[in-house]
Write a protein that holds these residues in place. Sequence first.
Motif, PDB file in Angstrom:
ATOM      1  N   VAL A 108     -23.641  -8.269 -33.483  1.00  0.00           N
ATOM      2  CA  VAL A 108     -24.016  -7.819 -34.878  1.00  0.00           C
ATOM      3  C   VAL A 108     -25.277  -6.940 -34.810  1.00  0.00           C
ATOM      4  N   ASN A 109     -26.326  -7.248 -34.173  1.00  0.00           N
ATOM      5  CA  ASN A 109     -27.558  -6.619 -34.087  1.00  0.00           C
ATOM      6  C   ASN A 109     -27.268  -5.235 -33.686  1.00  0.00           C
ATOM      7  N   THR A 111     -24.634  -3.380 -33.623  1.00  0.00           N
ATOM      8  CA  THR A 111     -23.609  -2.593 -34.902  1.00  0.00           C
ATOM      9  C   THR A 111     -24.779  -2.379 -35.935  1.00  0.00           C
ATOM     10  N   LEU A 112     -25.515  -3.299 -36.354  1.00  0.00           N
ATOM     11  CA  LEU A 112     -26.630  -2.771 -37.419  1.00  0.00           C
ATOM     12  C   LEU A 112     -27.372  -1.695 -36.991  1.00  0.00           C
ATOM     13  N   LYS A 113     -27.987  -1.983 -35.723  1.00  0.00           N
ATOM     14  CA  LYS A 113     -28.746  -0.745 -35.220  1.00  0.00           C
ATOM     15  C   LYS A 113     -28.082   0.649 -34.999  1.00  0.00           C
ATOM     16  N   ILE A 115     -25.578   1.455 -36.847  1.00  0.00           N
ATOM     17  CA  ILE A 115     -25.393   2.392 -38.502  1.00  0.00           C
ATOM     18  C   ILE A 115     -26.901   2.679 -38.960  1.00  0.00           C
ATOM     19  N   GLU A 116     -27.720   1.917 -38.561  1.00  0.00           N
ATOM     20  CA  GLU A 116     -29.151   2.436 -38.823  1.00  0.00           C
ATOM     21  C   GLU A 116     -29.581   3.613 -38.587  1.00  0.00           C
TER      22      GLU A 116
END
Length: 154
Positions: A108-109, A111-113, A115-116
């Motif tokens: 998840v981290n 994926t979030l990175k 997206i960011e």
Amino acid sequence: MALSQNSEASIYSTRSSNGPLCHCSQPTVLKISWSDDNPGRRYYKCEDHGFLLWHDKERACLWQKQSLLEAREKILTQTEEIKALCASLRQAHGQLAALEISSSSCSVNETLKSIENCVTAHIIETEKVLRKFVRYSGGGFVLATALLVFFLKK
């Protein structure tokens, strides 16, 4: 689920060369009635004017009529069941896709990175476009002001 008196099915939808011509001189189409009074009875229909003439001269016997009405109800019930099953299948497919995404190899981290990073790149590009717009607008304003002053002095 009773059908209306005007209910019909276009199982036979070919132009009939043996069927009568309508009063408008158009060929008629052989259709099947699924009304409560005439289930399964065939008739000729003009596409412009509607019902024209019965193909089957006699009405069905009582047991035939009852059998056809029961078959019609069963078909309608099965059609509704098929629609419900298709909706359930689409929902299950969506849930499976979501499960596959959540159990993908990256965390998840990560994926979030990702997206960011995409959002940050988009913001930087937008800021560049905005700076160009302000720069060109300012230059245009200065040029318009200089021309106005020049023509006012003359």
